[in-house]
Enzyme design. Structure first.
Site, PDB file in Angstrom:
ATOM      1  N   CYS A 341       0.846  -1.196   0.000  1.00 23.87           N
ATOM      2  CA  CYS A 341       0.000   0.000   0.000  1.00 23.87           C
ATOM      3  C   CYS A 341       0.886   1.253   0.000  1.00 23.87           C
ATOM      4  O   CYS A 341       1.563   1.533  -0.974  1.00 23.87           O
ATOM      5  CB  CYS A 341      -0.980  -0.031   1.161  1.00 23.87           C
ATOM      6  SG  CYS A 341      -2.391   1.084   0.919  1.00 23.87           S
ATOM      7  N   HIS A 425      -3.509  -5.299   1.117  1.00 25.26           N
ATOM      8  CA  HIS A 425      -3.298  -5.721   2.495  1.00 25.26           C
ATOM      9  C   HIS A 425      -3.809  -7.157   2.653  1.00 25.26           C
ATOM     10  O   HIS A 425      -4.709  -7.593   1.939  1.00 25.26           O
ATOM     11  CB  HIS A 425      -4.075  -4.828   3.467  1.00 25.26           C
ATOM     12  CG  HIS A 425      -3.605  -3.411   3.517  1.00 25.26           C
ATOM     13  ND1 HIS A 425      -2.387  -3.041   4.032  1.00 25.26           N
ATOM     14  CD2 HIS A 425      -4.208  -2.254   3.119  1.00 25.26           C
ATOM     15  CE1 HIS A 425      -2.258  -1.724   3.959  1.00 25.26           C
ATOM     16  NE2 HIS A 425      -3.344  -1.224   3.406  1.00 25.26           N
TER      17      HIS A 425
END
Length: 501
Positions: A341, A425
């Site tokens: 991310c 994630h």
């Protein structure tokens, strides 16, 4: 009545653990139970199947309750962007950025009480029991007038309150008494008892104090939970490898192969979803530690750049500390680096940010052929896919949009040499993919590390949640807890004036 509020004398007193434990205990009894936290402040979040963002702790509590997480379980989420401001997420969707003063004193927080109570009412209509978690302390009297998560919620919803105190910190009796005495009479009437958390030693030595506490407050201790190692859960904040329960470095099971594998996680500012590395720590022979100095990367076989709510700030931090240069040297030497991310965005060639930092165009580390542009609309998704020949599931929470211009495809990102980047994630929780990834890392690092063939992250998490349920079942007054859930706080609880006795 079908609810209970778990409050705490302080932050990190054990509210999340107790809430999860009660949920698992009730679920094992066949009770249809759901968790609830009216307002959470955390950078550790999760995406539900309907695409709503909630606190990761509430997703974990839903797993403890054996139900699917939903936005109803955490209607307000605050995601700090600095010491003084946070993004406000309501019913799973961001609605704006507010300063702490603007949120608390500008009327925004108080205006959300109907949203919170409606979400709770919907859960209570659908479940046999709803176990609510407070935030911080209910005795934060400077914030009581706008409170929607502690006694303000308890009063609005008629919830009995159990106060948890961490005896390992010391001063637990004073904390229980002081917390209760600082509350208004109407709030005190809902405080039904206390739970001692993290006790070490002979409980009989504690009993005289518990008896005096009852005499002073008119309220019983509803249990003494022992200190239990390795019971960290998905944290709201803090550097902790949850499944191993250790701060800064995980406890390592013996390796399956000849070597251990050392993983260094850069402790970037505004770090988010650092629980991504829990699945690595779950592997026998993998050491996971959080680092903030360049020299700490010297013996690392894998460096992880985790998520952050401040990509540009993280870049500056990495450069100031010499970590950026050390990571670039690693990449040139073919030593593995993984960006997740915000960490993926850091590895890009160029970042255009008029949303998060408003810094405009900024050079990234240039280790991946990617351009990142920050969009006003946040991406919230639950993608599924394949990588390294294995099925992968994950979740996405980001404003940055990546334009991948080369390299080998890797999930939604790319790989160049030993540098990997993705917005996903949770991907390392997919067991087959995690093992395949670690085999590649070990080969690039020259380590004779072999992932164990039977490590199941899901099974480890279930075992952890069962241990939380055992804590409640074996060490709490479960009959008293059931009475509170079913009937509410008993009538006639005495008022304690500040300064008494």
């Amino acid at each position: 009545m079908n609810g209970l509020l778990v409050a705490g004398t302080t932050s990190d007193a054990g509210k999340s653990v107790v809430t999860a434990g009660i949920c698992r205990w009730l679920a094992r009894k066949g009770v249809k139970v759901a968790p609830f936290k009216a307002q959470n402040m955390s950078l550790n979040s999760y995406v539900t199947r309907e695409g709503a963002e909630i606190g990761r702790a509430q997703a974990m509590q839903a797993a403890a309750a054996r139900v699917e997480p939903s936005a109803l379980m955490n209607p307000v989420l605050l995601k700090p962007g600095s010491d003084r401001s946070s993004q406000v997420v309501v019913m799973g969707r961001p609605v704006g950025e507010l300063s702490a003063r603007g949120y608390h004193e500008g009327g925004r927080q108080a205006s959300l009480l109907p949203v919170v109570t409606e979400a709770l009412a919907e859960l209570r209509a659908s479940y046999d029991a709803v176990i609510c978690e407070g935030a911080g302390s209910p005795a934060e009297i400077n914030l009581r007038h706008n409170d929607i998560v502690n006694m303000g919620l308890a009063r609005a919803a008629g919830l009995p309150v159990v106060v948890v105190g961490d005896i390992d910190r010391g001063g637990v009796f004073a904390s229980f008494f002081g917390t209760t005495a600082l509350l208004a009479a109407e709030d005190q009437a809902l405080v039904a008892g206390y739970l001692v958390n993290k006790f070490r030693g002979d409980v009989s030595l504690l009993e005289p104090g518990l008896e005096q506490l009852r005499a002073l407050t008119g309220r019983p201790a509803l249990g003494v939970l022992p200190y239990a190692h390795g019971l960290g859960i998905d944290e709201e904040d803090g550097l902790r490898v949850s499944l191993r329960g250790a701060v800064r470095e995980s406890v390592v099971a013996p390796p399956h192969g000849a070597d251990v594998l050392r993983v260094a996680v850069a402790a970037v500012p505004l770090m988010s979803n650092f629980t991504d590395v829990d699945a690595l720590a779950a592997e026998p022979g993998v050491v996971v530690r959080f680092v903030d100095r360049a020299e700490e990367l010297a013996d690392a076989d894998l460096v992880v750049l985790p998520g952050t709510r401040g990509t540009v700030r993280a870049l500056a931090w990495l450069r100031e500390r010499g970590l950026a240069q050390a990571i670039a040297r690693r990449a040139a030497e073919g030593r593995p680096v993984l960006g997740i991310c915000g960490g993926f965005q850091v590895l890009a060639e160029r970042i255009e940010d008029e949303v998060e930092s408003r810094a405009g165009a900024v050079d990234g580390l240039g280790l991946l052929p990617v351009r990142v542009r920050f969009a006003v609309e946040k991406t919230l998704a639950r993608p599924v896919g394949e990588a390294l020949g294995e099925a992968v599931e994950g979740y996405e929470i980001h404003h940055g949009v990546a334009d991948v211009r080369g390299g080998e495809p890797f999930l939604d990102g790319c790989r160049v040499g030993s540098v990997w980047g993705t917005h996903w994630h949770g991907s390392l929780e997919s067991d087959g993919f995690r093992r395949a990834f670690l085999r590649r890392v070990a080969a690039d690092a020259g380590r004779a590390f072999v992932p164990a063939p039977d490590t199941s992250f899901g099974a480890l998490r279930e075992d952890q949640l069962d241990r939380l349920g055992d804590l409640i079942e074996q060490h709490a007054d479960t009959k008293a807890l059931l009475r509170l859930i079913e009937r509410g706080a008993p009538a006639g609880l005495p008022f304690i004036a500040p300064g008494a006795p």
